[in-house]
Design an enzyme around this catalytic site. Structure first.
Site, PDB file in Angstrom:
ATOM      1  N   GLY A   1       0.477  -5.930  -3.326  1.00 61.35           N
ATOM      2  CA  GLY A   1       1.277  -6.980  -3.941  1.00 61.35           C
ATOM      3  C   GLY A   1       1.964  -6.539  -5.218  1.00 61.35           C
ATOM      4  O   GLY A   1       3.175  -6.738  -5.395  1.00 61.35           O
ATOM      5  N   GLY A   2       1.205  -5.921  -6.123  1.00 58.19           N
ATOM      6  CA  GLY A   2       1.795  -5.441  -7.372  1.00 58.19           C
ATOM      7  C   GLY A   2       2.821  -4.355  -7.141  1.00 58.19           C
ATOM      8  O   GLY A   2       3.868  -4.319  -7.809  1.00 58.19           O
TER       9      GLY A   2
ATOM     10  N   VAL B   1      -4.058 -10.829  -5.351  1.00 53.42           N
ATOM     11  CA  VAL B   1      -4.035  -9.593  -6.136  1.00 53.42           C
ATOM     12  C   VAL B   1      -5.299  -8.790  -5.850  1.00 53.42           C
ATOM     13  O   VAL B   1      -6.308  -9.331  -5.401  1.00 53.42           O
ATOM     14  CB  VAL B   1      -3.911  -9.887  -7.646  1.00 53.42           C
ATOM     15  CG1 VAL B   1      -2.638 -10.660  -7.930  1.00 53.42           C
ATOM     16  CG2 VAL B   1      -5.125 -10.656  -8.154  1.00 53.42           C
TER      17      VAL B   1
ATOM     18  N   LYS C   1       2.359  -5.358   2.006  1.00 50.41           N
ATOM     19  CA  LYS C   1       2.234  -4.083   2.724  1.00 50.41           C
ATOM     20  C   LYS C   1       0.895  -4.067   3.453  1.00 50.41           C
ATOM     21  O   LYS C   1      -0.133  -4.418   2.877  1.00 50.41           O
ATOM     22  CB  LYS C   1       2.299  -2.922   1.737  1.00 50.41           C
ATOM     23  CG  LYS C   1       1.924  -1.564   2.319  1.00 50.41           C
ATOM     24  CD  LYS C   1       1.221  -0.684   1.284  1.00 50.41           C
ATOM     25  CE  LYS C   1      -0.014  -1.318   0.753  1.00 50.41           C
ATOM     26  NZ  LYS C   1      -1.272  -0.623   0.986  1.00 50.41           N
TER      27      LYS C   1
ATOM     28  N   ILE D   1      -3.048  -5.109  -0.120  1.00 51.52           N
ATOM     29  CA  ILE D   1      -1.754  -5.335   0.541  1.00 51.52           C
ATOM     30  C   ILE D   1      -0.591  -5.006  -0.391  1.00 51.52           C
ATOM     31  O   ILE D   1       0.546  -5.419  -0.149  1.00 51.52           O
ATOM     32  CB  ILE D   1      -1.624  -6.775   1.081  1.00 51.52           C
ATOM     33  CG1 ILE D   1      -1.922  -7.811  -0.014  1.00 51.52           C
ATOM     34  CG2 ILE D   1      -2.534  -6.977   2.282  1.00 51.52           C
ATOM     35  CD1 ILE D   1      -1.697  -9.250   0.432  1.00 51.52           C
TER      36      ILE D   1
ATOM     37  N   ASP E   1       1.774   3.332  -4.115  1.00 50.02           N
ATOM     38  CA  ASP E   1       2.295   2.486  -3.041  1.00 50.02           C
ATOM     39  C   ASP E   1       3.720   2.003  -3.286  1.00 50.02           C
ATOM     40  O   ASP E   1       4.311   1.364  -2.416  1.00 50.02           O
ATOM     41  CB  ASP E   1       1.392   1.256  -2.848  1.00 50.02           C
ATOM     42  CG  ASP E   1       0.193   1.543  -1.960  1.00 50.02           C
ATOM     43  OD1 ASP E   1       0.238   2.542  -1.210  1.00 50.02           O
ATOM     44  OD2 ASP E   1      -0.781   0.776  -2.008  1.00 50.02           O
TER      45      ASP E   1
ATOM     46  N   ALA F   1       4.603  -3.973  -4.369  1.00 54.64           N
ATOM     47  CA  ALA F   1       5.771  -4.607  -3.752  1.00 54.64           C
ATOM     48  C   ALA F   1       6.631  -5.291  -4.806  1.00 54.64           C
ATOM     49  O   ALA F   1       7.865  -5.255  -4.735  1.00 54.64           O
ATOM     50  CB  ALA F   1       5.321  -5.613  -2.693  1.00 54.64           C
TER      51      ALA F   1
END
Length: 300
Positions: free
Chosen positions: A109-110, A103, A17, A107, A144, A112
């Protein structure tokens, strides 16, 4: 949505993201921050597989698996457990996460990965992604996660729960992470808002930007995005000054149209007018900084 070579297994991508803009409106009385953001998703992603199993488990693989640390509190498992509480009789299974995204990188990651877990469980159990129980679990898992469930370009407001789709063209980009983790809480602490504080004036709230409509060019979008910054960039630079070095490298690259930080950092991105410019810039920066994580691709 992907099938897997494992018999009976399902697979989904956890796409990175990217916050093209990020405005902090203020801090609410409950301590959460109200945000306004234009969000896009990159063509780089973690891979999450769900295989039949009597127990809920998570195994991590991939080049950045070690960065996940102890998986017992991983957002994939948190999302699965919360959905099991919300949906009686939910069928779970064994997750395998191939971790390729940095991480603590700004962005999502976790988030997503957690959203990918919810999509997998929805597929396995015949749930709609619009199911109110799934939507509530997404927000409860993390701010998020709701935007990562559809993983489509949109505006995101509130604490992450209000989403409006955007007709964003495919944007050639370079993403860079200096492989230095940045904790979101540290950046918000450096921002220094107390509960009840506003970062923007009332006139700013009322003058929300009108984003380009379907069919708008990359140039139109860059011009619009340039009018709104990332309010977390200055405090993030205080927390981790190497972000400034990353931004300098992007802004010095040939063909760059816009460069800024994503989320709370330390990942930064640049938008280019064409794929060739992005690939050339990415290759040059990767050669100059082999210690950085560099991805040349697209946002959409």
């Amino acid at each position: 949505m992907l099938a897997s070579t494992v018999t009976g297994a399902l697979q989904e991508q956890g796409r990175a993201k990217v916050n093209l803009t990020l405005r902090v409106v203020g801090r609410r009385a409950d301590g959460y921050h109200d945000l306004e953001s234009v969000v896009a998703f990159a063509d780089c992603a973690d891979q999450l597989t769900l295989a039949p199993s009597p127990e809920l488990t998570l195994t991590t693989t991939g080049p950045l698996a070690d960065a996940c640390g102890d998986t017992s509190d991983n957002l994939v498992l948190k999302a699965a457990r919360l959905l099991a509480e919300a949906v009686p009789g939910l069928t779970l299974g064994a997750f395998t996460l191939e971790k390729v995204l940095p991480v603590a990188a700004g962005i999502g990651g976790g988030s997503a990965d957690a959203a990918a877990a919810l999509r997998l469980l929805a597929r396995l159990n015949g749930l709609s992604l619009d199911d109110p129980r799934l939507q509530a679990v997404a927000l409860k898992t993390g701010a998020d996660v709701p935007v990562c469930v559809p993983s489509r370009a949109c505006t995101m407001t509130g604490v992450g729960e209000n989403l409006q789709p955007l007709a964003l063209p495919v944007l050639p980009c370079v993403m860079i992470n200096p492989r230095v983790p940045v904790a979101t809480k540290d950046v918000f602490q450096a921002l220094g808002l107390k509960p009840g504080d506003l970062l923007v004036g009332v006139s700013d709230v009322l003058a929300a930007p009108a984003w380009p409509k379907a069919g708008a060019s990359i140039g139109d979008w860059v011009a619009a995005l340039d009018q709104v910054k990332n309010d977390l960039e200055p405090p993030a630079l205080k927390v981790q000054p190497i972000i400034g070095t990353v931004l300098d490298a992007l802004r010095a690259s040939n063909g760059v149209l816009l460069a800024r930080m994503s989320g709370s950092g330390a990942t930064c991105f640049a938008i280019y007018g064409g794929d060739a410019d992005a690939k050339i810039a990415g290759a040059a920066i990767a050669a100059a900084h082999p210690e950085w994580w560099v991805h040349a691709g697209t946002l959409s």
